[in-house]
Design a protein around this motif. Structure first.
Motif, PDB file in Angstrom:
ATOM      1  N   ILE A  77       0.860  -1.181   0.000  1.00  0.00           N
ATOM      2  CA  ILE A  77       0.000   0.000   0.000  1.00  0.00           C
ATOM      3  C   ILE A  77       0.896   1.230   0.000  1.00  0.00           C
ATOM      4  O   ILE A  77       1.734   1.399   0.884  1.00  0.00           O
ATOM      5  N   LEU A  78       0.710   2.068  -1.020  1.00  0.00           N
ATOM      6  CA  LEU A  78       1.511   3.279  -1.169  1.00  0.00           C
ATOM      7  C   LEU A  78       0.612   4.505  -1.162  1.00  0.00           C
ATOM      8  O   LEU A  78      -0.432   4.520  -1.811  1.00  0.00           O
ATOM      9  N   ASP A  79       1.019   5.538  -0.426  1.00  0.00           N
ATOM     10  CA  ASP A  79       0.362   6.843  -0.469  1.00  0.00           C
ATOM     11  C   ASP A  79       1.225   7.733  -1.357  1.00  0.00           C
ATOM     12  O   ASP A  79       2.389   7.995  -1.032  1.00  0.00           O
ATOM     13  N   ILE A  80       0.670   8.164  -2.468  1.00  0.00           N
ATOM     14  CA  ILE A  80       1.433   8.947  -3.441  1.00  0.00           C
ATOM     15  C   ILE A  80       0.794  10.328  -3.565  1.00  0.00           C
ATOM     16  O   ILE A  80      -0.364  10.444  -3.981  1.00  0.00           O
ATOM     17  N   PRO A  81       1.522  11.384  -3.200  1.00  0.00           N
ATOM     18  CA  PRO A  81       0.978  12.746  -3.303  1.00  0.00           C
ATOM     19  C   PRO A  81       0.705  13.124  -4.761  1.00  0.00           C
ATOM     20  O   PRO A  81       1.379  12.638  -5.672  1.00  0.00           O
TER      21      PRO A  81
END
Length: 113
Positions: A77-81
Motif C-alpha cells: 500500500i503506497l500513499d502517493i501525493p
C-alpha cells in the motif's frame, strides 16, 4: 582516423548498453531511466488506485506487479501525493517500484506532469 573510429564505436556501445536497460510500457512508450532499470515499472489495474484529497492510495496485491510477486503474500500500500504523479502517455495507470516495494514513479491518466 583509427582513434576517432574507436571513440565512435565506444559511444555506440555505451548508447546501446543504456538502451538495453530501457523498459517499455505495453503501449510502446519508454519509462524514464530514473523510474525503471528493466522490470521496475508495470501497468496496474485501475481498481488498484483510489484518489484521495492528498493524492492517490495504490494497493498492489501479490502477483499484480512484476516487482511484487505472489511469494510476498502481503499487499503493498503506497500513499502517493498528487505532485508525485506523472501524466500517463497512454491513458493507463502505471507504477514503478523496486524489489523492496519502494516507490519510484507513478503514472496517472490526466495526472500532473
Amino acid at each position: 582516423m583509427r582513434a576517432s573510429a574507436a571513440i565512435n564505436i565506444a559511444i555506440m556501445l555505451a548508447a546501446s548498453a543504456m538502451q538495453a536497460h530501457a523498459h517499455q510500457a505495453p503501449s510502446g512508450w519508454d519509462y524514464p531511466f530514473e523510474c525503471c532499470s528493466g522490470a521496475d515499472c508495470a501497468r496496474i489495474d485501475a481498481g488498484a488506485v483510489r484518489e484521495v484529497s492528498s493524492g492517490f492510495v495504490v494497493t498492489i496485491a501479490p502477483g499484480r506487479h512484476p516487482m511484487w510477486p505472489t511469494e510476498r503474500r502481503d499487499q503493498l500500500i503506497l500513499d502517493i501525493p498528487h505532485q508525485k504523479a506523472r501524466r500517463s502517455p497512454d491513458g493507463f495507470w502505471h507504477l514503478c517500484i523496486n524489489d523492496a516495494g519502494e516507490f519510484l514513479c507513478f503514472y496517472a491518466p490526466g495526472g500532473d506532469s
